[in-house]
Write a protein that holds these residues in place. Structure first.
Motif, PDB file in Angstrom:
ATOM      1  N   LEU A   1       0.828  -1.211   0.000  1.00 56.64           N
ATOM      2  CA  LEU A   1       0.000   0.000   0.000  1.00 56.64           C
ATOM      3  C   LEU A   1       0.860   1.259   0.000  1.00 56.64           C
ATOM      4  O   LEU A   1       0.529   2.246  -0.673  1.00 56.64           O
ATOM      5  CB  LEU A   1      -0.956  -0.019   1.189  1.00 56.64           C
ATOM      6  CG  LEU A   1      -2.012  -1.125   1.104  1.00 56.64           C
ATOM      7  CD1 LEU A   1      -2.641  -1.382   2.462  1.00 56.64           C
ATOM      8  CD2 LEU A   1      -3.065  -0.798   0.060  1.00 56.64           C
ATOM      9  N   LEU A   2       1.982   1.223   0.709  1.00 57.12           N
ATOM     10  CA  LEU A   2       2.911   2.351   0.674  1.00 57.12           C
ATOM     11  C   LEU A   2       3.457   2.552  -0.737  1.00 57.12           C
ATOM     12  O   LEU A   2       3.565   3.680  -1.220  1.00 57.12           O
ATOM     13  CB  LEU A   2       4.053   2.143   1.678  1.00 57.12           C
ATOM     14  CG  LEU A   2       3.658   2.226   3.155  1.00 57.12           C
ATOM     15  CD1 LEU A   2       4.808   1.746   4.039  1.00 57.12           C
ATOM     16  CD2 LEU A   2       3.222   3.628   3.536  1.00 57.12           C
ATOM     17  N   ALA A   3       3.774   1.461  -1.420  1.00 57.68           N
ATOM     18  CA  ALA A   3       4.278   1.546  -2.792  1.00 57.68           C
ATOM     19  C   ALA A   3       3.225   2.106  -3.744  1.00 57.68           C
ATOM     20  O   ALA A   3       3.567   2.725  -4.760  1.00 57.68           O
ATOM     21  CB  ALA A   3       4.748   0.173  -3.270  1.00 57.68           C
ATOM     22  N   LEU A   4       1.949   1.911  -3.411  1.00 58.38           N
ATOM     23  CA  LEU A   4       0.860   2.435  -4.241  1.00 58.38           C
ATOM     24  C   LEU A   4       0.585   3.918  -3.976  1.00 58.38           C
ATOM     25  O   LEU A   4      -0.205   4.532  -4.685  1.00 58.38           O
ATOM     26  CB  LEU A   4      -0.431   1.643  -4.004  1.00 58.38           C
ATOM     27  CG  LEU A   4      -0.442   0.210  -4.506  1.00 58.38           C
ATOM     28  CD1 LEU A   4      -1.706  -0.502  -4.040  1.00 58.38           C
ATOM     29  CD2 LEU A   4      -0.342   0.193  -6.027  1.00 58.38           C
ATOM     30  N   GLY A   5       1.203   4.483  -2.938  1.00 55.94           N
ATOM     31  CA  GLY A   5       1.015   5.900  -2.653  1.00 55.94           C
ATOM     32  C   GLY A   5       0.468   6.218  -1.270  1.00 55.94           C
ATOM     33  O   GLY A   5       0.324   7.387  -0.918  1.00 55.94           O
ATOM     34  N   ALA A   6       0.150   5.194  -0.477  1.00 61.60           N
ATOM     35  CA  ALA A   6      -0.273   5.452   0.902  1.00 61.60           C
ATOM     36  C   ALA A   6       0.936   5.996   1.663  1.00 61.60           C
ATOM     37  O   ALA A   6       2.074   5.898   1.205  1.00 61.60           O
ATOM     38  CB  ALA A   6      -0.777   4.165   1.559  1.00 61.60           C
ATOM     39  N   ARG A   7       0.662   6.582   2.822  1.00 59.60           N
ATOM     40  CA  ARG A   7       1.776   7.055   3.653  1.00 59.60           C
ATOM     41  C   ARG A   7       1.505   6.731   5.119  1.00 59.60           C
ATOM     42  O   ARG A   7       0.366   6.599   5.534  1.00 59.60           O
ATOM     43  CB  ARG A   7       2.002   8.549   3.461  1.00 59.60           C
ATOM     44  CG  ARG A   7       0.867   9.421   3.892  1.00 59.60           C
ATOM     45  CD  ARG A   7       1.173  10.912   3.676  1.00 59.60           C
ATOM     46  NE  ARG A   7       0.006  11.712   3.925  1.00 59.60           N
ATOM     47  CZ  ARG A   7      -0.468  12.033   5.121  1.00 59.60           C
ATOM     48  NH1 ARG A   7       0.157  11.605   6.201  1.00 59.60           N
ATOM     49  NH2 ARG A   7      -1.550  12.765   5.263  1.00 59.60           N
ATOM     50  N   ARG A   8       2.588   6.567   5.848  1.00 60.82           N
ATOM     51  CA  ARG A   8       2.475   6.361   7.291  1.00 60.82           C
ATOM     52  C   ARG A   8       2.087   7.691   7.939  1.00 60.82           C
ATOM     53  O   ARG A   8       2.478   8.748   7.455  1.00 60.82           O
ATOM     54  CB  ARG A   8       3.795   5.881   7.873  1.00 60.82           C
ATOM     55  CG  ARG A   8       4.172   4.497   7.393  1.00 60.82           C
ATOM     56  CD  ARG A   8       5.464   4.030   8.078  1.00 60.82           C
ATOM     57  NE  ARG A   8       5.918   2.787   7.513  1.00 60.82           N
ATOM     58  CZ  ARG A   8       5.485   1.589   7.886  1.00 60.82           C
ATOM     59  NH1 ARG A   8       4.592   1.488   8.842  1.00 60.82           N
ATOM     60  NH2 ARG A   8       5.949   0.496   7.317  1.00 60.82           N
TER      61      ARG A   8
ATOM     62  N   LEU B   1      -2.510   4.087   8.261  1.00 61.28           N
ATOM     63  CA  LEU B   1      -1.956   4.719   7.068  1.00 61.28           C
ATOM     64  C   LEU B   1      -2.943   5.766   6.574  1.00 61.28           C
ATOM     65  O   LEU B   1      -4.097   5.806   7.006  1.00 61.28           O
ATOM     66  CB  LEU B   1      -1.732   3.676   5.964  1.00 61.28           C
ATOM     67  CG  LEU B   1      -0.789   2.514   6.266  1.00 61.28           C
ATOM     68  CD1 LEU B   1      -0.772   1.536   5.099  1.00 61.28           C
ATOM     69  CD2 LEU B   1       0.616   3.003   6.572  1.00 61.28           C
ATOM     70  N   ALA B   2      -2.483   6.590   5.631  1.00 63.31           N
ATOM     71  CA  ALA B   2      -3.359   7.533   4.939  1.00 63.31           C
ATOM     72  C   ALA B   2      -3.289   7.229   3.455  1.00 63.31           C
ATOM     73  O   ALA B   2      -2.224   6.884   2.926  1.00 63.31           O
ATOM     74  CB  ALA B   2      -2.926   8.975   5.197  1.00 63.31           C
ATOM     75  N   ASP B   3      -4.436   7.345   2.788  1.00 64.64           N
ATOM     76  CA  ASP B   3      -4.451   7.122   1.342  1.00 64.64           C
ATOM     77  C   ASP B   3      -3.912   8.364   0.626  1.00 64.64           C
ATOM     78  O   ASP B   3      -3.443   9.316   1.268  1.00 64.64           O
ATOM     79  CB  ASP B   3      -5.853   6.731   0.860  1.00 64.64           C
ATOM     80  CG  ASP B   3      -6.881   7.854   0.928  1.00 64.64           C
ATOM     81  OD1 ASP B   3      -6.523   9.034   1.167  1.00 64.64           O
ATOM     82  OD2 ASP B   3      -8.069   7.556   0.719  1.00 64.64           O
ATOM     83  N   THR B   4      -3.949   8.366  -0.674  1.00 65.83           N
ATOM     84  CA  THR B   4      -3.394   9.467  -1.458  1.00 65.83           C
ATOM     85  C   THR B   4      -4.149  10.778  -1.265  1.00 65.83           C
ATOM     86  O   THR B   4      -3.640  11.839  -1.630  1.00 65.83           O
ATOM     87  CB  THR B   4      -3.386   9.110  -2.958  1.00 65.83           C
ATOM     88  OG1 THR B   4      -4.723   8.811  -3.365  1.00 65.83           O
ATOM     89  CG2 THR B   4      -2.480   7.924  -3.229  1.00 65.83           C
ATOM     90  N   GLU B   5      -5.349  10.724  -0.680  1.00 67.38           N
ATOM     91  CA  GLU B   5      -6.137  11.927  -0.408  1.00 67.38           C
ATOM     92  C   GLU B   5      -6.075  12.345   1.057  1.00 67.38           C
ATOM     93  O   GLU B   5      -6.744  13.295   1.466  1.00 67.38           O
ATOM     94  CB  GLU B   5      -7.603  11.694  -0.807  1.00 67.38           C
ATOM     95  CG  GLU B   5      -7.784  11.384  -2.266  1.00 67.38           C
ATOM     96  CD  GLU B   5      -7.296  12.518  -3.165  1.00 67.38           C
ATOM     97  OE1 GLU B   5      -7.660  13.676  -2.893  1.00 67.38           O
ATOM     98  OE2 GLU B   5      -6.548  12.230  -4.121  1.00 67.38           O
ATOM     99  N   GLY B   6      -5.327  11.604   1.862  1.00 65.86           N
ATOM    100  CA  GLY B   6      -5.201  11.925   3.272  1.00 65.86           C
ATOM    101  C   GLY B   6      -6.211  11.239   4.173  1.00 65.86           C
ATOM    102  O   GLY B   6      -6.231  11.477   5.382  1.00 65.86           O
ATOM    103  N   ASN B   7      -7.061  10.371   3.611  1.00 64.64           N
ATOM    104  CA  ASN B   7      -8.027   9.627   4.415  1.00 64.64           C
ATOM    105  C   ASN B   7      -7.318   8.514   5.175  1.00 64.64           C
ATOM    106  O   ASN B   7      -6.583   7.730   4.582  1.00 64.64           O
ATOM    107  CB  ASN B   7      -9.115   9.013   3.525  1.00 64.64           C
ATOM    108  CG  ASN B   7      -9.878  10.059   2.776  1.00 64.64           C
ATOM    109  OD1 ASN B   7     -10.496  10.932   3.369  1.00 64.64           O
ATOM    110  ND2 ASN B   7      -9.830  10.001   1.449  1.00 64.64           N
TER     111      ASN B   7
END
Length: 115
Positions: free
Chosen positions: A78-85, A99-105
């Motif tokens: 998921l991090l490789a897909l663009g999620a962030r810790r 984690l947060a998705d690419t929109e910050g959710n």
């Protein structure tokens, strides 16, 4: 692969919300009467997504994994897909990673095999 295990809905009054959503969706409380914990509603017929009602957390998905190895691999995927810790204060026995998705959710990756 991860799957949506629970949808966590933010509510102001868990008792009122549990009664409403149970009746509206034909769900029932999974763990008996509402106590101090976050109530989880499940379909009476066993078909559908569990819903957790929480008065202290934002709406989010709990993505379930079978064990710690799968959880670790899915977090990395998921991090490789663009999620962030995100910064989070975890309890000592935490079986989840926030984690947060690419929109910050925010969403959680939960090791359901821990216990």
């Amino acid at each position: 692969m991860v799957h949506i295990g629970t949808v966590v809905v933010h509510v102001a009054d868990v008792h009122r919300a549990a009664k409403f959503w149970a009746e509206a969706l034909g769900y029932e409380l999974r763990d008996g009467p509402i106590g101090d914990e976050t109530p989880v509603l499940v379909p009476k017929d066993g078909h559908g997504q569990p819903i957790a009602l929480d008065d202290s957390d934002r709406m989010h998905f709990d993505l379930h994994t079978a064990d710690e190895d799968e959880q670790r691999a899915e977090v990395e995927r998921l991090l490789a897909l663009g999620a962030r810790r995100v910064p989070w204060t975890y309890p000592p026995d935490a079986a989840f990673t926030v984690l947060a998705d690419t929109e910050g959710n925010l969403f959680c990756v939960v090791n359901t095999g821990k216990g």
